[in-house]
Design an enzyme around this catalytic site. Structure first.
Site, PDB file in Angstrom:
ATOM      1  N   TYR A 272       0.137  -0.548  10.042  1.00 50.37           N
ATOM      2  CA  TYR A 272      -0.227  -1.254   8.814  1.00 50.37           C
ATOM      3  C   TYR A 272       0.880  -1.113   7.773  1.00 50.37           C
ATOM      4  CZ  TYR A 272      -2.805  -2.068   4.427  1.00 50.37           C
ATOM      5  OH  TYR A 272      -3.205  -2.499   3.198  1.00 50.37           O
TER       6      TYR A 272
ATOM      7  N   LYS B 224       3.361  -4.038   6.279  1.00 50.64           N
ATOM      8  CA  LYS B 224       3.444  -4.284   4.843  1.00 50.64           C
ATOM      9  C   LYS B 224       4.893  -4.146   4.365  1.00 50.64           C
ATOM     10  CE  LYS B 224      -0.740  -5.266   3.370  1.00 50.64           C
ATOM     11  NZ  LYS B 224      -0.998  -6.589   2.773  1.00 50.64           N
TER      12      LYS B 224
ATOM     13  N   SER C 217       0.812  -1.220   0.000  1.00 48.92           N
ATOM     14  CA  SER C 217       0.000   0.000   0.000  1.00 48.92           C
ATOM     15  C   SER C 217       0.840   1.262   0.000  1.00 48.92           C
ATOM     16  CB  SER C 217      -0.884  -0.015   1.251  1.00 48.92           C
ATOM     17  OG  SER C 217      -1.453   1.248   1.482  1.00 48.92           O
TER      18      SER C 217
END
Lengths: 320, 320
Positions: free
Chosen positions: B148, B152, B124
């Site tokens: 997050y 990732k 992302s």
């Protein structure tokens, strides 16, 4: 001031212990307690006024550091690691020691509420790799081409995230190639960088496996330990949005290293270096970045060696 | 051709499943088998000539995917993830699903000898953060400012290292903000970016919480699925020394988004957007990078939307 050091029996750990004991203080607070942790028990130390505890621990084992963290140390130096050749040879070992143990240490800090504890971890220039610009800066991506570098880069992200969340006060310093290491040559691709100076200065022969125009990004053991100590003192607010960066080494070619050897120890010493190209070592060393701007490190007050001459002189002073 | 999809019940997973079934082939080979995995069992599908198996699995549980990997799939799409707000609220949950499950999947590929299996993982734009240049490129460092993004970024390093070691043939695609998502507004900070178009186009009111000069880096759901499919087809040799990069979104300001809405649906639709600044959302969205060069992705043949108009038209076509 209670300081914990993992990897305390290693070359850097031992130098750090000695310098901390010589200083007697960190951040203006007297050092009262040192907890030294390594796979094998670090050498016992008897110093008046300082309680030094040496522990043999596998820090990748669950809860291995719980009793140490329960004592709420002020500073933790996390130097324990499996080196690059070993991490490349054994993926599981490298993941366990270089990554899982770091995660366990961070989880331990979280569990014991050590939000104010400064965690200083050593990372490496080996975290860089792939297609790189001619001069790297603090925004150059880490694209490691070895498992050691990947495990260090992952640990950096974790230290940063735990720090951002206020679970610990972490900082990761990426170390340049350390020159001149004491001791004997080893299997590391970088071994020659110390060997071509150390051996001739000791009256022995050495082999240079790379072309003399090969550049390296280097730092003396003394400056690395200075940086570790400064890393415990620099305020968290000053660190900015990412708590990992490259230390300011100096860029030096093998030719310049050999010229410094000649200036310090004469043509006789220089003649002890035999040039025997080794394509394998050339390929590995040639893939390491050698030029950095190091803006963040310098702004934060981390110091590089003045020049390569100073590195050689420091080695001779210490040997004397 | 046997394809496994984790997160198959999600918005992107479902679109990917449908497009794969409509194509009927991947890399010129007929699709004979689809294994759809999610926390809750993905909807059953009946398509002649294709064996579709839907499984409810917690992929972070040890060995959860063993039976699936034993069948030696040709391609694995790893889309399962805990979204950014949930990962920020619960560090353990995020680590378990976003990182540990990726690691378990890679270990499963290693254990089953799936060196030739193409693993396509979604990352992302949230992996970027901190102090960034005005225009980001493929060498811009990942300094994530949310858990997050950190999880990732760590997963990217692991996919790259396992691929480099020849244990799997991995590739990670960093997704731009996906616009226009179907469905209802949710708690994500990016929710408004779909909402200010979708709701007015559906005759409903929407709130715009950011200034109209705010730029976003966006990609339509259709283009994202195209990229996932292309990601399974691009040859491993072409991927270069780091197997993660940003997909080519397009840079668009909120003003340009609203202008496209007006052109397509008139002033009446535009009037349904209420401007109510929200400092919290402004701060989060304002920290996202909106300009990239995307050289690697374009060289590898990944396609961006032509312009924002096309994105709105595609949404209307699909709704029709």
């Amino acid at each position: 001031m209670h300081i914990v050091i993992t990897g305390a029996a290693g070359f850097l750990g031992q130098r750090l212990v000695n310098q901390l004991l010589d200083r007697g203080e960190l951040n203006g607070v007297a050092i009262r307690r040192l907890t030294l942790v390594d796979q094998t028990e670090p050498p016992a130390i008897d110093r008046e006024g300082v309680e030094v505890v040496s522990l043999a621990r596998d820090i990748s084992a669950p809860g291995a550091l719980d009793p140490v963290l329960e004592a709420r140390p002020d500073v933790i130096y996390h130097l324990a690691a499996v080196v690059s050749s070993a991490a490349e040879a054994d993926l599981d070992l490298g993941m366990r020691v270089n990554f899982d143990a770091t995660r366990a240490l961070l989880e331990g800090c979280r569990a014991h509420g050590l939000a104010a504890t400064r965690l200083v971890m050593a990372s490496s220039v080996a975290a860089y790799g792939g297609e790189m610009p001619a001069v790297l800066d603090d925004m150059t991506a880490l694209h490691p081409q070895n498992s050691y570098g990947a495990q260090k880069a992952m640990s950096e992200l974790l230290v940063n995230d735990y720090s951002r969340r206020g679970l610990v006060d972490g900082l990761v310093l990426r170390l340049p190639t350390i020159v001149i290491r004491p001791g004997r040559p080893n299997a590391a691709a970088s071994s020659f960088a110390s060997s071509i100076l150390r051996e001739p200065l000791n009256g022995e022969e050495a082999v240079c496996p790379v072309p003399t125009d090969q550049e390296l990004f280097v730092m003396s053991p003394g400056r690395v330990v200075d940086a570790l100590i400064h890393g415990a003192e620099v305020p968290g607010e000053a660190l900015g949005p990412f708590r990992a960066f490259m230390l300011p080494g100096i860029t030096v070619s093998v030719a310049e290293m050999l010229e410094a050897l000649r200036e310090v120890a004469g043509g006789e010493a220089l003649a002890r270096v035999r040039h025997e190209p080794d394509a394998r070592i050339e390929a590995i060393v040639g893939s390491w970045p050698a030029r950095f701007t190091n803006e963040r490190a310098r702004r934060l007050g981390f110091q590089s060696d003045k020049d390569f001459h100073e590195i050689v002189e420091a080695f001779l002073d210490e040997r004397a």
